[in-house]
Design a protein around this motif. Sequence first.
Motif, short mmCIF file in Angstrom:
data_model
loop_
_atom_site.label_atom_id
_atom_site.label_comp_id
_atom_site.label_asym_id
_atom_site.label_seq_id
_atom_site.Cartn_x
_atom_site.Cartn_y
_atom_site.Cartn_z
N PRO A 16 31.04 70.63 -13.45
CA PRO A 16 31.91 71.05 -12.33
C PRO A 16 31.97 72.57 -12.24
CG PRO A 16 32.95 69.31 -13.59
CD PRO A 16 31.74 69.72 -14.38
N PRO A 17 31.67 73.14 -11.08
CA PRO A 17 31.65 74.61 -10.93
C PRO A 17 33.05 75.20 -10.75
CG PRO A 17 31.00 73.58 -8.88
CD PRO A 17 31.21 72.46 -9.85
N ALA A 50 24.81 81.09 -10.29
CA ALA A 50 25.58 80.48 -11.38
C ALA A 50 26.15 79.13 -10.95
CB ALA A 50 26.71 81.43 -11.81
N GLU A 51 26.61 79.05 -9.71
CA GLU A 51 27.14 77.78 -9.20
C GLU A 51 26.04 76.74 -9.07
OE1 GLU A 51 29.41 76.09 -5.20
OE2 GLU A 51 29.46 78.25 -5.68
N VAL A 52 24.87 77.18 -8.62
CA VAL A 52 23.72 76.26 -8.52
C VAL A 52 23.34 75.74 -9.89
CG1 VAL A 52 21.28 76.09 -7.89
CG2 VAL A 52 22.86 77.37 -6.43
N ALA A 89 32.31 81.97 -14.03
CA ALA A 89 32.39 83.29 -14.65
C ALA A 89 31.62 83.32 -15.96
CB ALA A 89 33.85 83.66 -14.88
N VAL A 90 31.76 82.26 -16.77
CA VAL A 90 31.04 82.19 -18.05
C VAL A 90 29.53 82.14 -17.81
CG1 VAL A 90 30.63 80.79 -20.09
CG2 VAL A 90 32.97 81.15 -19.28
N THR A 91 29.12 81.34 -16.84
CA THR A 91 27.69 81.19 -16.55
C THR A 91 27.09 82.49 -16.02
OG1 THR A 91 28.03 78.85 -16.04
CG2 THR A 91 25.98 79.85 -15.29
#
Length: 311
Positions: free
Chosen positions: A45-46, A35-37, A52-54
């Motif tokens: 911006p992560p 998700a961060e990637v 959490a949404v992603t």
Amino acid sequence: MERFIVNRIISLVPVLLGISLLTFILIQLVPVDPAEVYLRLSQIPPTDEAVAVTRAELGLDKPLYQQYFDWLRKVVQLDFGLSFVTKEPVMEELLYYFPATLKLTAASLVIVLLISIPLGVFSALYKDTAFDQMCRIFAFIGASMPSFWLGFVLVYILSLKLDLLPVYGRGTLAHLVLPATTLALGSAAVYTRLLRTSMLENLNQNFVLYAKARGLKERLIVVRYVLKNALIPVVIAFGMTLGHMLAGSVIVENVFAWPGVGRYIVSSIFNRDYPVIQAYVLFMAVNFVLLNLIVDIICGLLDPRIRLGGD
């Protein structure tokens, strides 16, 4: 023969399930949150809230077993998700790049056959002659030489020094010569040695003696009986080599900037495009399995003992 094929196909089911499970687990072991990637590649911006949404959108908040079955259900429908980079369906992108890789592999296989079969057969027929010694030296050097190093050597000699062939890219037939040759020479060396050994083994079998006693010509014995039996181990190894060429074209495609799946997956690895990596690993593994199935069928046609279980 039909029963033999059906049994082979049924045996592939647990193998394919195991491959899918292993592929899924490998992606779960990556040290960075997908998700961060995804957010970084989308230039978002992560933050904790965005991550959490992603994760919820990608289904990463579900239990692992549910993630696996959801992913497997989509894979069966040839849906590998969207690329993190291009936001396009992964399967469409793989199919876009795959013809270039397939073309390179097919050209390499033609070169392998044109080199290895004549050299292997005549090396066995003229054992311990100067020609046989040269073939054995070629097999030793070719099998030991790294493909990336061979590629650079061919580029230096044939492109930079002699200016005979283009260095990189895809276009005319000339662009195909260097990468196909680079990919083929190692396998050609191995098959020359393998076919030579298999030919020598079959030349010493009793059926050759019986055929000579019946007055058959030596050329007929070699072509109809010896070569047919000698090709069985070559065909078995051939299926594995084809799979290795499809997967191993990664190095050659990057050396020669060949726009195939190998070059595409390297860029995906650098970008940590996990859906593409996951699809590529599964795609190549399934190719290996299917190629082995085809090889089993061909070997069953060449040798009845294989399809009859040795009876």
